[in-house]
Design a protein around this motif. Structure first.
Motif, PDB file in Angstrom:
ATOM      1  N   VAL A 368       1.790  -0.785  22.387  1.00 11.46           N
ATOM      2  CA  VAL A 368       0.514  -0.431  21.776  1.00 11.46           C
ATOM      3  C   VAL A 368       0.641  -0.560  20.262  1.00 11.46           C
ATOM      4  O   VAL A 368       1.584  -0.024  19.664  1.00 11.46           O
ATOM      5  CB  VAL A 368       0.088   1.011  22.139  1.00 11.46           C
ATOM      6  CG1 VAL A 368      -1.223   1.374  21.418  1.00 11.46           C
ATOM      7  CG2 VAL A 368      -0.092   1.149  23.642  1.00 11.46           C
ATOM      8  N   ILE A 369      -0.275  -1.301  19.662  1.00  7.42           N
ATOM      9  CA  ILE A 369      -0.361  -1.380  18.202  1.00  7.42           C
ATOM     10  C   ILE A 369      -1.477  -0.433  17.771  1.00  7.42           C
ATOM     11  O   ILE A 369      -2.648  -0.663  18.073  1.00  7.42           O
ATOM     12  CB  ILE A 369      -0.654  -2.819  17.730  1.00  7.42           C
ATOM     13  CG1 ILE A 369       0.472  -3.754  18.170  1.00  7.42           C
ATOM     14  CG2 ILE A 369      -0.808  -2.865  16.213  1.00  7.42           C
ATOM     15  CD1 ILE A 369       0.244  -5.209  17.769  1.00  7.42           C
ATOM     16  N   HIS A 370      -1.094   0.635  17.102  1.00  8.81           N
ATOM     17  CA  HIS A 370      -2.079   1.619  16.679  1.00  8.81           C
ATOM     18  C   HIS A 370      -2.813   1.116  15.445  1.00  8.81           C
ATOM     19  O   HIS A 370      -2.209   0.681  14.471  1.00  8.81           O
ATOM     20  CB  HIS A 370      -1.390   2.954  16.384  1.00  8.81           C
ATOM     21  CG  HIS A 370      -0.701   3.545  17.567  1.00  8.81           C
ATOM     22  ND1 HIS A 370      -1.380   4.026  18.659  1.00  8.81           N
ATOM     23  CD2 HIS A 370       0.622   3.708  17.840  1.00  8.81           C
ATOM     24  CE1 HIS A 370      -0.515   4.471  19.559  1.00  8.81           C
ATOM     25  NE2 HIS A 370       0.710   4.297  19.085  1.00  8.81           N
ATOM     26  N   ALA A 371      -4.123   1.171  15.494  1.00 10.62           N
ATOM     27  CA  ALA A 371      -4.932   0.691  14.382  1.00 10.62           C
ATOM     28  C   ALA A 371      -6.308   1.335  14.456  1.00 10.62           C
ATOM     29  O   ALA A 371      -6.797   1.661  15.542  1.00 10.62           O
ATOM     30  CB  ALA A 371      -5.069  -0.828  14.417  1.00 10.62           C
ATOM     31  N   GLU A 372      -6.904   1.540  13.293  1.00 12.22           N
ATOM     32  CA  GLU A 372      -8.254   2.092  13.267  1.00 12.22           C
ATOM     33  C   GLU A 372      -9.318   1.015  13.230  1.00 12.22           C
ATOM     34  O   GLU A 372     -10.495   1.298  13.420  1.00 12.22           O
ATOM     35  CB  GLU A 372      -8.427   3.065  12.078  1.00 12.22           C
ATOM     36  CG  GLU A 372      -8.857   2.436  10.754  1.00 12.22           C
ATOM     37  CD  GLU A 372      -7.735   1.697  10.036  1.00 12.22           C
ATOM     38  OE1 GLU A 372      -7.991   1.147   8.956  1.00 12.22           O
ATOM     39  OE2 GLU A 372      -6.595   1.677  10.557  1.00 12.22           O
ATOM     40  N   ARG A 373      -8.891  -0.257  13.014  1.00  9.23           N
ATOM     41  CA  ARG A 373      -9.847  -1.366  13.009  1.00  9.23           C
ATOM     42  C   ARG A 373      -9.243  -2.534  13.771  1.00  9.23           C
ATOM     43  O   ARG A 373      -8.089  -2.910  13.539  1.00  9.23           O
ATOM     44  CB  ARG A 373     -10.178  -1.808  11.583  1.00  9.23           C
ATOM     45  CG  ARG A 373     -10.714  -0.706  10.707  1.00  9.23           C
ATOM     46  CD  ARG A 373     -10.947  -1.163   9.282  1.00  9.23           C
ATOM     47  NE  ARG A 373     -12.135  -1.984   9.149  1.00  9.23           N
ATOM     48  CZ  ARG A 373     -12.618  -2.388   7.974  1.00  9.23           C
ATOM     49  NH1 ARG A 373     -11.988  -2.096   6.847  1.00  9.23           N
ATOM     50  NH2 ARG A 373     -13.715  -3.111   7.929  1.00  9.23           N
ATOM     51  N   ILE A 374     -10.032  -3.110  14.665  1.00  7.81           N
ATOM     52  CA  ILE A 374      -9.625  -4.300  15.419  1.00  7.81           C
ATOM     53  C   ILE A 374     -10.748  -5.314  15.292  1.00  7.81           C
ATOM     54  O   ILE A 374     -11.888  -5.035  15.677  1.00  7.81           O
ATOM     55  CB  ILE A 374      -9.364  -3.977  16.906  1.00  7.81           C
ATOM     56  CG1 ILE A 374      -8.280  -2.903  17.043  1.00  7.81           C
ATOM     57  CG2 ILE A 374      -8.969  -5.246  17.662  1.00  7.81           C
ATOM     58  CD1 ILE A 374      -8.150  -2.354  18.453  1.00  7.81           C
ATOM     59  N   ILE A 375     -10.434  -6.481  14.738  1.00  9.55           N
ATOM     60  CA  ILE A 375     -11.459  -7.491  14.476  1.00  9.55           C
ATOM     61  C   ILE A 375     -11.058  -8.786  15.183  1.00  9.55           C
ATOM     62  O   ILE A 375      -9.995  -9.347  14.909  1.00  9.55           O
ATOM     63  CB  ILE A 375     -11.631  -7.742  12.964  1.00  9.55           C
ATOM     64  CG1 ILE A 375     -11.896  -6.421  12.232  1.00  9.55           C
ATOM     65  CG2 ILE A 375     -12.769  -8.727  12.711  1.00  9.55           C
ATOM     66  CD1 ILE A 375     -11.950  -6.557  10.724  1.00  9.55           C
ATOM     67  N   ASP A 376     -11.915  -9.238  16.068  1.00  7.76           N
ATOM     68  CA  ASP A 376     -11.635 -10.450  16.849  1.00  7.76           C
ATOM     69  C   ASP A 376     -12.164 -11.665  16.088  1.00  7.76           C
ATOM     70  O   ASP A 376     -13.376 -11.835  15.934  1.00  7.76           O
ATOM     71  CB  ASP A 376     -12.296 -10.350  18.222  1.00  7.76           C
ATOM     72  CG  ASP A 376     -11.783 -11.407  19.187  1.00  7.76           C
ATOM     73  OD1 ASP A 376     -11.167 -12.396  18.717  1.00  7.76           O
ATOM     74  OD2 ASP A 376     -12.008 -11.253  20.406  1.00  7.76           O
ATOM     75  N   CYS A 377     -11.271 -12.511  15.609  1.00  7.49           N
ATOM     76  CA  CYS A 377     -11.637 -13.708  14.845  1.00  7.49           C
ATOM     77  C   CYS A 377     -11.364 -14.985  15.634  1.00  7.49           C
ATOM     78  O   CYS A 377     -11.346 -16.077  15.065  1.00  7.49           O
ATOM     79  CB  CYS A 377     -10.854 -13.750  13.533  1.00  7.49           C
ATOM     80  SG  CYS A 377     -10.983 -12.262  12.533  1.00  7.49           S
ATOM     81  N   ARG A 378     -11.133 -14.857  16.914  1.00  5.20           N
ATOM     82  CA  ARG A 378     -10.806 -16.030  17.712  1.00  5.20           C
ATOM     83  C   ARG A 378     -12.045 -16.886  17.964  1.00  5.20           C
ATOM     84  O   ARG A 378     -13.146 -16.373  18.110  1.00  5.20           O
ATOM     85  CB  ARG A 378     -10.204 -15.599  19.050  1.00  5.20           C
ATOM     86  CG  ARG A 378      -8.831 -14.958  18.917  1.00  5.20           C
ATOM     87  CD  ARG A 378      -8.349 -14.366  20.217  1.00  5.20           C
ATOM     88  NE  ARG A 378      -9.169 -13.236  20.642  1.00  5.20           N
ATOM     89  CZ  ARG A 378      -8.854 -12.433  21.654  1.00  5.20           C
ATOM     90  NH1 ARG A 378      -7.741 -12.647  22.338  1.00  5.20           N
ATOM     91  NH2 ARG A 378      -9.654 -11.425  21.980  1.00  5.20           N
TER      92      ARG A 378
END
Length: 468
Positions: A368-378
């Motif tokens: 698990v990569i903990h992050a408060e923002r996940i942005i899909d640029c694919r």
């Protein structure tokens, strides 16, 4: 909304529409607007044009007055003209724009070698669309925001477009310009649970998914907006865009005959790049020269080699053809060197309450990569399972290409059938044909294809009228 040229009264529109060929363009992104421009400049007799797209925007907006960062265009101004045979059209448009000249004074008297934001290019495209429409008092253009869910062949070899509009009009020609799909605008960003994020993330952390121009653009926009947290880029193959040369790299390519097998072709291109650099040129010039041979090379490969290329080499190829302006690439290198941004190779999985499940390359263990923002640029391939595409495939109006990246098409964008024939009046312009036509996702290739398709439309409806 219906307009006739930019001059005629709406009262005459209904009568005009019924008496002339009807053309539908599904999609109002660049491929769709470019197709509309090509039709208005090429088909020199009356027709009715209807533009379908669920996105209500049909304008480039106020980009020239905006100071915010914007998506990077990875093609120089000199290669972005929408006017066939006039490679300087975009440059001339920029030179005539006082606001742009004031913002970029160092490039005067010309801007051919520079890179511009996408919004500025969009303004240029929509102005040329408006000018082409204003010059045609004999055509009508209608804009429809209802999504097209199916296309069917009707009696008399016309096409029925099914949408939320109960009228479901008939068309003589349909131009599919859906790019990578027609969806409502979406930033692609999701935030993890704020409470869990505060507890598990020691410092602000954003995860970006992708490996192309869009992921680098998003990274730099985050930094330009003041984001100081850690950034992790997750790329399936671990490649990021390479750099353009400071000045344009004129295309060069060896004159000898190209090999036939995929491994030999790869070796041939690598050797050509090495020799170019030894002679004081750049590998970028070889990649630019390769574009002239890409389609013939692709057609010559057996299906086995095409699948192998798509699995193992496409990511490398894309990172070398879709290049970054040098200044942007230097910023990316600095981000990676300083450790503020980390590139991780592997597969992104489902999203949890506080981050993203991730499987590193070469491992079966999920973390698990903990992050408060996940942005899909694919950048996703066209969705052949979408109802619109399925209606075409099930009705036998088109078929997938060998890799199922999109539809099998010829150079004009006419979809192939199983027997090698095409359906008169149906076209797929732009990235829908990427599995058949390498680089058809690039502006110069889309422009050429749009004009070729428009010329074919003119020949079909008005064979006695010469296209221009």
């Amino acid at each position: 909304m219906t307009v006739q040229g930019l001059f005629s009264a709406r009262a005459n529109a209904a009568a005009q529409i019924s008496a002339v060929p009807r053309i539908a363009i599904v999609g109002r992104g660049f491929s769709g607007m470019m197709t509309a421009i090509a039709l208005m400049k090429t088909v020199r007799a009356p027709f009715h044009l209807q533009l379908f797209d669920p996105n209500s925007s049909v304008s480039g907006g106020q980009a020239l007055a905006s100071a915010r960062s914007s998506t990077i265009l990875n093609t120089r101004v000199r290669d972005l003209s929408v006017s066939l045979g006039d490679n300087d059209d975009f440059n001339d448009w920029l030179c005539s724009n006082a606001a742009f000249r004031a913002a970029v004074p160092a490039a005067i008297p010309g801007f051919r070698q520079i890179f511009v934001p996408k919004e500025i290019f969009s303004d240029y495209v929509y102005q040329r669309f408006s000018e082409a429409l204003a010059a045609r008092r004999d055509i009508t253009v209608q804009v429809c925001n209802d999504p097209v869910v199916a296309i069917r062949r009707s009696h008399g070899n016309r096409f029925l477009l099914e949408s939320a509009n109960p009228a479901n009009p008939l068309f003589d020609t349909v131009m599919l310009a859906t790019g990578y799909g027609l969806t409502a605008p979406d930033a692609g960003e999701q935030e993890a649970s704020p409470v869990r994020a505060q507890r598990l993330v020691a410092r602000p952390h954003a995860v970006l998914l992708g490996s192309g121009i869009r992921v680098v653009d998003q990274l730099l926009q985050l930094r330009d907006s003041g984001y100081a947290g850690q950034v992790t880029i997750i790329s399936r193959h671990g490649f990021l865009p390479q750099s353009h040369t400071p000045n344009s790299a004129d295309p060069v390519f060896p004159a000898e005959a190209l090999p036939q097998s995929l491994p030999d072709i790869v070796h041939f291109i690598r050797q050509a790049c090495r020799e170019a650099e030894e002679e004081g040129r750049s590998w970028q010039s070889v990649m630019n020269g390769l574009r002239k041979h890409a389609r013939s090379l692709w057609r010559s490969l057996p299906a086995r080699d095409k699948h192998q290329f798509n699995r193992h080499l496409r990511a490398i190829y894309d990172s070398h053809r879709n290049r970054l302006p040098e200044a942007m690439h230097l910023r990316l290198k600095r981000e990676l060197a300083e450790g503020r941004t980390v590139l991780r190779r592997g597969r992104a999985g489902r999203r949890g309450l506080s981050g993203l499940f991730f499987t590193p390359a070469g491992s079966a263990a999920e973390e698990v990569i903990h992050a408060e923002r996940i942005i899909d640029c694919r950048c996703q391939a066209p969705d052949l399972s979408a109802p619109l595409m399925q209606s075409l495939l099930s009705a036998g109006l088109a078929m997938p290409d060998e890799l199922s990246l999109g539809l099998a098409v010829n150079a004009r964008g006419e979809p192939f059938l199983e027997d090698g024939s095409t359906v008169a009046g149906l076209f797929a312009v732009g990235p829908l044909g990427l599995g058949s036509l390498p680089d058809i996702d690039l502006v110069p290739e889309i422009v050429s294809q749009a004009y070729a398709a428009a010329e074919r439309v003119g020949e079909r409806f008005y064979p006695q009228v010469k296209a221009v």
